[in-house]
Write an enzyme that holds these catalytic residues in place. Structure first.
Site, PDB file in Angstrom:
ATOM      1  N   GLY A 176       0.828  -1.204   0.000  1.00 43.25           N
ATOM      2  CA  GLY A 176       0.000   0.000   0.000  1.00 43.25           C
ATOM      3  C   GLY A 176       0.857   1.246   0.000  1.00 43.25           C
ATOM      4  N   GLY A 177       0.315   2.304   0.615  1.00 41.65           N
ATOM      5  CA  GLY A 177       1.040   3.575   0.642  1.00 41.65           C
ATOM      6  C   GLY A 177       2.354   3.489   1.397  1.00 41.65           C
ATOM      7  N   GLY A 411      22.234  14.364 -29.542  1.00 42.74           N
ATOM      8  CA  GLY A 411      21.857  14.955 -28.259  1.00 42.74           C
ATOM      9  C   GLY A 411      22.536  14.260 -27.103  1.00 42.74           C
ATOM     10  CB  ALA A 412      23.570  10.751 -26.558  1.00 38.11           C
TER      11      ALA A 412
HETATM   12  C1  HXC Z   1      -2.891  -4.856  12.118  1.00 40.18           C
HETATM   13  C2  HXC Z   1      -1.829  -6.663  11.233  1.00 40.18           C
HETATM   14  C3  HXC Z   1      -1.717  -6.012   9.972  1.00 40.18           C
HETATM   15  C4  HXC Z   1      -2.243  -4.705   9.856  1.00 40.18           C
HETATM   16  C5  HXC Z   1      -0.816  -7.934   9.801  1.00 40.18           C
HETATM   17  N1  HXC Z   1      -1.259  -7.854  11.064  1.00 40.18           N
HETATM   18  N2  HXC Z   1      -1.109  -6.837   9.119  1.00 40.18           N
HETATM   19  N3  HXC Z   1      -2.405  -6.075  12.291  1.00 40.18           N
HETATM   20  N4  HXC Z   1      -2.822  -4.162  10.965  1.00 40.18           N
HETATM   21  N5  HXC Z   1      -2.159  -4.015   8.723  1.00 40.18           N
HETATM   22  C6  HXC Z   1      -1.141  -8.840  12.113  1.00 40.18           C
HETATM   23  C7  HXC Z   1      -1.997 -10.066  11.933  1.00 40.18           C
HETATM   24  O1  HXC Z   1      -3.270  -9.846  12.457  1.00 40.18           O
HETATM   25  C8  HXC Z   1      -1.198 -11.096  12.706  1.00 40.18           C
HETATM   26  O2  HXC Z   1      -1.455 -10.895  14.067  1.00 40.18           O
HETATM   27  C9  HXC Z   1       0.224 -10.699  12.460  1.00 40.18           C
HETATM   28  O3  HXC Z   1       0.183  -9.338  12.069  1.00 40.18           O
HETATM   29  C10 HXC Z   1       0.914 -11.500  11.376  1.00 40.18           C
HETATM   30  O4  HXC Z   1       0.078 -11.490  10.228  1.00 40.18           O
HETATM   31  P1  HXC Z   1      -0.233 -12.811   9.396  1.00 40.18           P
HETATM   32  O5  HXC Z   1      -1.316 -12.474   8.437  1.00 40.18           O
HETATM   33  O6  HXC Z   1      -0.440 -13.942  10.337  1.00 40.18           O
HETATM   34  O7  HXC Z   1       1.155 -13.045   8.651  1.00 40.18           O
HETATM   35  P2  HXC Z   1       1.399 -13.550   7.164  1.00 40.18           P
HETATM   36  O8  HXC Z   1       0.574 -14.726   6.853  1.00 40.18           O
HETATM   37  O9  HXC Z   1       2.878 -13.685   7.037  1.00 40.18           O
HETATM   38  O10 HXC Z   1       0.906 -12.361   6.219  1.00 40.18           O
HETATM   39  C11 HXC Z   1       1.534 -11.128   6.303  1.00 40.18           C
HETATM   40  C12 HXC Z   1       0.756 -10.091   5.464  1.00 40.18           C
HETATM   41  C13 HXC Z   1      -0.741 -10.130   5.902  1.00 40.18           C
HETATM   42  C14 HXC Z   1       0.907 -10.443   3.991  1.00 40.18           C
HETATM   43  C15 HXC Z   1       1.402  -8.747   5.717  1.00 40.18           C
HETATM   44  O11 HXC Z   1      -0.806 -10.022   7.328  1.00 40.18           O
HETATM   45  C16 HXC Z   1      -1.515  -9.018   5.301  1.00 40.18           C
HETATM   46  O12 HXC Z   1      -1.932  -9.084   4.124  1.00 40.18           O
HETATM   47  N6  HXC Z   1      -1.776  -7.962   6.097  1.00 40.18           N
HETATM   48  C17 HXC Z   1      -2.516  -6.823   5.655  1.00 40.18           C
HETATM   49  C18 HXC Z   1      -1.694  -6.042   4.691  1.00 40.18           C
HETATM   50  C19 HXC Z   1      -2.411  -4.822   4.254  1.00 40.18           C
HETATM   51  O13 HXC Z   1      -3.285  -4.841   3.372  1.00 40.18           O
HETATM   52  N7  HXC Z   1      -2.096  -3.696   4.932  1.00 40.18           N
HETATM   53  C20 HXC Z   1      -2.692  -2.453   4.667  1.00 40.18           C
HETATM   54  C21 HXC Z   1      -1.915  -1.906   3.451  1.00 40.18           C
HETATM   55  S1  HXC Z   1      -2.529  -0.361   3.030  1.00 40.18           S
HETATM   56  P3  HXC Z   1      -1.326 -12.052  15.166  1.00 40.18           P
HETATM   57  O14 HXC Z   1      -1.815 -11.429  16.432  1.00 40.18           O
HETATM   58  O15 HXC Z   1      -2.163 -13.183  14.678  1.00 40.18           O
HETATM   59  O16 HXC Z   1       0.141 -12.409  15.220  1.00 40.18           O
HETATM   60  C22 HXC Z   1      -1.589   0.639   3.915  1.00 40.18           C
HETATM   61  C23 HXC Z   1      -1.936   2.052   3.731  1.00 40.18           C
HETATM   62  C24 HXC Z   1      -0.783   2.912   4.084  1.00 40.18           C
HETATM   63  O17 HXC Z   1      -0.725   0.269   4.602  1.00 40.18           O
HETATM   64  C25 HXC Z   1      -1.159   4.278   3.638  1.00 40.18           C
HETATM   65  C26 HXC Z   1      -0.041   5.221   3.786  1.00 40.18           C
HETATM   66  C27 HXC Z   1      -0.362   6.486   3.098  1.00 40.18           C
END
Ligand code: HXC
Length: 521
Positions: A176-177, A411-412
């Protein structure tokens, strides 16, 4: 890990317990899972990156502590990011490492503010920042606080840009961001198989466009090294990655006001090169790998290449000359004949700007037939994107030394740090062809009728090409006009550039007063 000791006072014991709890991160189960994913823990990473026992942690005891979110003190150890300062090869550096064992290293407000505080300290102390990223992105439960936290980091990345070097090491997911903090920094490192960067994941891509992909093809280290150019350094393992970060830091200064460290290798500045003589004697269209030339010129034949797998028609990286760090940009005749294209212009343009921002002199090795032609390039924006390299060179005020090896066309010629855009010392090898275009194309335009009416058009063409090369494409035309300062023997290139660099060491070039320019982005 800090263990409470029975001999110390109760208050100190309480402190040690708190520390131990925070240092344990997400606990042994999650630590085991992290290792099973083939990844190291945040503190293990910091230990490998920094000089032994040099790490001083800050904000260890920060936690989420947000009763309104139902969380309690100590629930989110260090809020998922280990931050502090230490040393790399004896020089100060700030470092943070996201801890995937705590809420997946996700970024909440306290986590963001730790990083912001560290960036502020790094700028004030004038030391580089290394961020070790391994995070699920914005912490979902913290909503807009998480988004705001990211934006506060982005803002600081921009303010710190050009003040201290910023390095992002992606060691897990970065989605994401969240990708925009690394994108705003100077260099991005990734590890094969475990690092992934993307705006939207494979599922969203499939739903939105119908395209099938996995994490690796979408945003793995190979993809970002070879295709997108997001990744500057790709490593086979985390250990190899940290070794590369340490090596890079050796070539660059701690901040924009200080010089890069100088390292004297035992290598004669006047070391001649027969290899360079033989390349100079070769047909100007014959391909060769420019890295061979760079190695012949550099102290100890050492070259740290940046963006090795991206836009291979241009090569960029760091060498030392007479002990001083120098940024090299060089056309590579082994790929696309060394022509400039969109990716090459963006790659080299950004590198030139980094060197200029941090006072690192530039050596430009020119062997370029022109810009790469075609619809894909024109429609892809070679005009505005190609202008980036031109802008970067013209704007740069660091010492600029240029050597035209075998050819510089069109130009290069202008773009590749020519005298006309403030090249300080411009050399050419004796056989260098410098002209508006190559002889074959030129005679077809200016002698078309003469060739068509000749009794033997092929013989006429050969004769005209020969005459064109002598009259228009010789380096002496440029030397006569002072556009080239000296025609040098190829084998003595190292001696000449070391000497020019020493002469220019204290160069001060004025730039017109303005807020900032408007580089074609
Ligand atoms: C809160 C999160 C989290 C999140 C993961 N966890 N992502 N908690 N917020 N964004 C937690 C899970 O609940 C889990 O907690 C632990 O982290 C490990 O995650 P798993 O899913 O078990 O690990 P894995 O299978 O290795 O997968 C990792 C992952 C997946 C691919 C990162 O967790 C995932 O897809 N997370 C969401 C990613 C996402 O879409 N993020 C938002 C992006 S947008 P426990 O307690 O079970 O250990 C963004 C916007 C930013 O970030 C904007 C900026 C401008």
């Amino acid at each position: 890990m800090t263990e409470p000791k029975p001999s110390v006072s109760p208050k100190t014991q309480d402190l040690l317990k708190r520390r131990a709890r925070a240092e344990a991160g997400g606990g042994p189960e999650r630590a085991k899972a992290q290792h099973q994913r083939g990844k190291l823990l945040a503190r293990e990473r910091i230990d490998l990156l920094l000089d032994e026992d040099s790490f001083e942690e800050i904000d260890l005891l920060i936690g989420k502590n947000r009763p309104e979110l139902g969380s309690e003190d100590g629930e989110s150890p260090a809020d998922g990011v280990v931050a502090g300062y230490g040393k790399i090869n004896g020089r100060g550096v700030c470092v943070f490492a996201q801890d995937f064992t705590v809420s997946g290293g996700s970024l909440g407000l306290a986590h963001a503010r730790k990083i912001c505080k560290l960036l502020d300290r790094a700028v004030e102390a004038g030391v580089p920042v290394v961020g070790l990223c391994d995070s699920g992105g914005a912490r979902i439960q913290e909503g807009v606080d998480a988004l705001g936290g990211y934006a506060e980091i982005f803002h600081r990345n921009v303010l710190a840009s050009g003040v201290v070097p910023q390095i992002s090491v992606v060691l897990g997911p970065c989605a994401g961001g969240a990708v925009y903090s690394p994108a705003l920094t100077d260099f991005v490192f990734m590890v094969e198989e475990t690092s992934h960067m993307f705006i939207t994941g494979p599922d969203v891509v499939r739903q939105a466009t119908g395209e099938q992909c996995d994490f690796e093809t979408l945003g793995g280290a190979k993809t970002h090294s070879e295709k997108s150019g997001v990744c500057h350094f790709r490593a086979a393992s985390e250990q190899d990655c940290f070794r590369q970060v340490r090596e890079l830091l050796d070539y660059i200064p701690s901040n924009w006001k200080q010089p890069a460290p100088s390292v004297m290798l035992s290598d004669d500045a006047a070391r001649p090169s027969e290899i360079l003589d033989s390349i100079a004697a070769s047909d100007s269209k014959k391909p060769y790998d420019i890295r061979e030339v760079i190695g012949e010129i550099a102290d100890g034949h050492r070259f740290l290449e940046v963006h090795r797998d991206f836009a291979k028609n241009i090569v960029a990286g760091f060498i030392r000359l007479g002990g001083e760090s120098v940024g090299v940009v060089a056309n590579n005749p082994a790929v696309l004949s060394g022509a400039l294209d969109i990716d090459a212009s963006e790659k080299a343009g950004r590198f030139v700007r980094f060197c200029d921002a941090f006072g690192i002199p530039l050596l430009t090795l020119v062997d370029v037939p022109g810009y790469w032609p075609g619809l894909a390039q024109e429609h892809g924006g070679i005009i505005r994107k190609g202008a980036k390299l031109l802008y970067a060179y013209a704007e740069a005020t660091v010492p600029k030394i240029t050597v035209i090896l075998r050819k510089a066309y069109g130009g290069a010629y202008d773009v590749m740090s020519s005298k006309h855009i403030r090249g300080d010392i411009n050399y050419a090898w004796p056989g260098a062809e410098i002209a508006v275009m190559g002889a074959a194309g030129a005679v077809e335009i200016i002698h078309r009728r003469e060739i068509a009416s000749a009794a033997n058009p092929e013989a006429k063409r050969r004769e005209l090409v020969q005459s064109y090369v002598e009259r228009f494409a010789s380096p002496y035309q440029a030397a006569k006009r002072g556009y080239v300062d000296e025609i040098i023997e190829a084998g003595k290139t190292r001696q000449k550039v070391v000497s020019a660099l020493r002469f220019l060491k204290n160069k001060a070039a004025p730039a017109p007063a303005k807020k900032h320019g408007n580089i074609p982005l």
